[in-house]
Design a protein around this motif. Structure first.
Motif, PDB file in Angstrom:
ATOM      1  N   SER A  79      44.572  46.412  88.752  1.00  0.00           N
ATOM      2  CA  SER A  79      43.810  45.403  89.541  1.00  0.00           C
ATOM      3  C   SER A  79      42.390  45.557  89.559  1.00  0.00           C
ATOM      4  O   SER A  79      41.753  44.375  89.544  1.00  0.00           O
ATOM      5  CB  SER A  79      44.270  45.724  91.068  1.00  0.00           C
ATOM      6  N   LEU A  80      42.001  46.572  89.381  1.00  0.00           N
ATOM      7  CA  LEU A  80      40.468  46.956  89.107  1.00  0.00           C
ATOM      8  C   LEU A  80      40.203  46.167  87.805  1.00  0.00           C
ATOM      9  O   LEU A  80      39.186  45.309  87.695  1.00  0.00           O
ATOM     10  CB  LEU A  80      40.234  48.271  89.005  1.00  0.00           C
ATOM     11  N   TYR A  81      40.940  46.309  86.639  1.00  0.00           N
ATOM     12  CA  TYR A  81      40.595  45.620  85.354  1.00  0.00           C
ATOM     13  C   TYR A  81      40.863  44.189  85.500  1.00  0.00           C
ATOM     14  O   TYR A  81      39.733  43.290  85.099  1.00  0.00           O
ATOM     15  CB  TYR A  81      41.740  46.156  84.250  1.00  0.00           C
ATOM     16  N   LYS A  82      41.600  43.445  86.024  1.00  0.00           N
ATOM     17  CA  LYS A  82      41.994  42.215  86.327  1.00  0.00           C
ATOM     18  C   LYS A  82      40.881  41.596  87.103  1.00  0.00           C
ATOM     19  O   LYS A  82      40.210  40.528  86.864  1.00  0.00           O
ATOM     20  CB  LYS A  82      43.526  41.960  86.847  1.00  0.00           C
ATOM     21  N   LEU A  94      28.894  49.130  97.150  1.00  0.00           N
ATOM     22  CA  LEU A  94      27.732  50.115  96.562  1.00  0.00           C
ATOM     23  C   LEU A  94      28.295  50.315  94.960  1.00  0.00           C
ATOM     24  O   LEU A  94      26.974  50.447  94.132  1.00  0.00           O
ATOM     25  CB  LEU A  94      28.201  51.579  97.219  1.00  0.00           C
ATOM     26  N   ASN A  95      29.259  50.221  94.532  1.00  0.00           N
ATOM     27  CA  ASN A  95      29.480  50.696  93.176  1.00  0.00           C
ATOM     28  C   ASN A  95      29.779  49.431  92.139  1.00  0.00           C
ATOM     29  O   ASN A  95      29.773  49.467  90.996  1.00  0.00           O
ATOM     30  CB  ASN A  95      30.962  51.526  93.062  1.00  0.00           C
ATOM     31  N   LEU A  96      30.167  48.261  92.951  1.00  0.00           N
ATOM     32  CA  LEU A  96      30.302  47.122  92.160  1.00  0.00           C
ATOM     33  C   LEU A  96      29.452  45.828  92.864  1.00  0.00           C
ATOM     34  O   LEU A  96      30.087  44.846  93.429  1.00  0.00           O
ATOM     35  CB  LEU A  96      31.618  46.597  92.027  1.00  0.00           C
ATOM     36  N   PRO A  97      28.200  46.078  93.112  1.00  0.00           N
ATOM     37  CA  PRO A  97      27.331  44.960  93.594  1.00  0.00           C
ATOM     38  C   PRO A  97      27.551  43.541  93.236  1.00  0.00           C
ATOM     39  O   PRO A  97      27.314  42.479  93.947  1.00  0.00           O
ATOM     40  CB  PRO A  97      25.891  45.645  93.696  1.00  0.00           C
ATOM     41  N   THR A 120      39.413  40.374  95.884  1.00  0.00           N
ATOM     42  CA  THR A 120      40.781  40.937  96.501  1.00  0.00           C
ATOM     43  C   THR A 120      40.664  42.457  96.151  1.00  0.00           C
ATOM     44  O   THR A 120      41.768  43.235  96.639  1.00  0.00           O
ATOM     45  CB  THR A 120      42.335  40.066  96.445  1.00  0.00           C
ATOM     46  N   LEU A 121      39.792  43.113  95.664  1.00  0.00           N
ATOM     47  CA  LEU A 121      39.985  44.484  95.065  1.00  0.00           C
ATOM     48  C   LEU A 121      39.817  45.443  96.315  1.00  0.00           C
ATOM     49  O   LEU A 121      39.351  45.342  97.288  1.00  0.00           O
ATOM     50  CB  LEU A 121      38.742  44.817  94.249  1.00  0.00           C
ATOM     51  N   LYS A 122      40.670  46.487  96.461  1.00  0.00           N
ATOM     52  CA  LYS A 122      40.859  47.561  97.385  1.00  0.00           C
ATOM     53  C   LYS A 122      40.275  48.647  97.054  1.00  0.00           C
ATOM     54  O   LYS A 122      40.381  49.236  95.697  1.00  0.00           O
ATOM     55  CB  LYS A 122      42.071  47.681  97.869  1.00  0.00           C
ATOM     56  N   ALA A 123      39.371  49.373  97.697  1.00  0.00           N
ATOM     57  CA  ALA A 123      38.724  50.744  97.205  1.00  0.00           C
ATOM     58  C   ALA A 123      40.087  51.916  97.267  1.00  0.00           C
ATOM     59  O   ALA A 123      39.719  52.640  96.635  1.00  0.00           O
ATOM     60  CB  ALA A 123      37.825  51.152  98.341  1.00  0.00           C
ATOM     61  N   PHE A 124      40.824  51.624  98.067  1.00  0.00           N
ATOM     62  CA  PHE A 124      42.118  52.376  98.222  1.00  0.00           C
ATOM     63  C   PHE A 124      43.309  51.683  98.808  1.00  0.00           C
ATOM     64  O   PHE A 124      43.004  50.660  99.348  1.00  0.00           O
ATOM     65  CB  PHE A 124      41.821  53.623  99.098  1.00  0.00           C
ATOM     66  N   ASN A 125      44.348  52.181  98.349  1.00  0.00           N
ATOM     67  CA  ASN A 125      45.734  51.625  98.852  1.00  0.00           C
ATOM     68  C   ASN A 125      46.142  52.422 100.104  1.00  0.00           C
ATOM     69  O   ASN A 125      46.379  53.588  99.935  1.00  0.00           O
ATOM     70  CB  ASN A 125      46.774  51.686  97.744  1.00  0.00           C
TER      71      ASN A 125
END
Length: 220
Positions: A67-70, A158-161, A168-173
């Motif tokens: 999901s992060l890569y996409k 903070l990490n991906l400004p 739709t990215l989630k920092a955690f699931n």
């Protein structure tokens, strides 16, 4: 100059004979029992007046690497292993940064985080339990959900400004719905009160015994 015999006699005088002490404790058992009962009564009163505590909790884990890569590459097509091969380490680092930033935000908002089995092949846990405690189930649930939502938003910002706000990215699931539970602390209060009452009663009896022994040995 003191002789060895005098030194030995003085040493014996300074020693406490345990048999009379045990006898004194046994003779004063009513006093010890009474202080234990008082401790239980006080602890029950405290338990009755203490507000009920509810805990809301859920399992969390790292987000999907795919999901992060996409999301970062804005591609809808499935990613093959060959495409990910050279970039896996980079995206794993980003994944870790986002995840642990989110955990840091949650910890700052009084969310308790505890690692739990199963573990990966290394020393890093796979699952964590995030939980908050409040005076009602609804309040505990609301606090946990609010903290997780804030942590997710702030960690990504903070990490991906440069990531679009519509991502739709989630920092955690989260691996489960938020569950609430309450613990009955009455037993804990009873045991604590009984223990403290027993200790205080025993200390009182031993103190009285030692004072009596001191007066007898010094002719007071």
């Amino acid at each position: 100059m003191s002789s060895p015999t005098n030194l030995k006699a003085q040493s014996n005088d300074d020693e406490i004979d345990l048999i009379p002490l045990v006898q004194a404790l046994w003779k004063s058992k009513i006093t010890i029992i009474a202080t234990t009962v008082v401790g239980i009564v006080v602890s029950l009163a405290l338990a009755a007046t203490s507000p009920e505590q509810w805990t809301a909790s859920t399992y969390i884990t790292k987000p999907s690497l795919y999901s992060l890569y996409k999301e970062l590459n804005e591609k809808d097509a499935p990613v093959t292993a060959s495409k990910l091969g050279a970039e896996t380490k980079l995206y794993s680092t980003i994944q870790n940064d986002v995840f642990y930033s989110a955990m840091g935000v949650m910890a700052a908002k009084s969310v308790s985080l505890k690692d739990t089995p199963p573990k990966s092949g290394g020393s890093e846990p796979v699952l964590y339990i995030a939980s908050t405690t409040a005076t009602s189930a609804e309040l505990a649930t609301a606090q946990l959900k609010s903290a997780m939502a804030t942590a997710n938003t702030e960690a990504i910002a903070l990490n991906l400004p440069t990531l679009a706000t519509s991502n739709t990215l989630k920092a955690f699931n989260t691996l489960d719905d938020v569950k609430t539970s309450t613990t009955n602390s009455t037993k804990k209060f009873i045991f604590l009160g009984a223990f403290l009452g027993l200790i205080l009663g025993s200390v009182f009896v031993m103190g009285r015994f030692l004072i009596r022994q001191y007066k007898q040995s010094n002719g007071v």
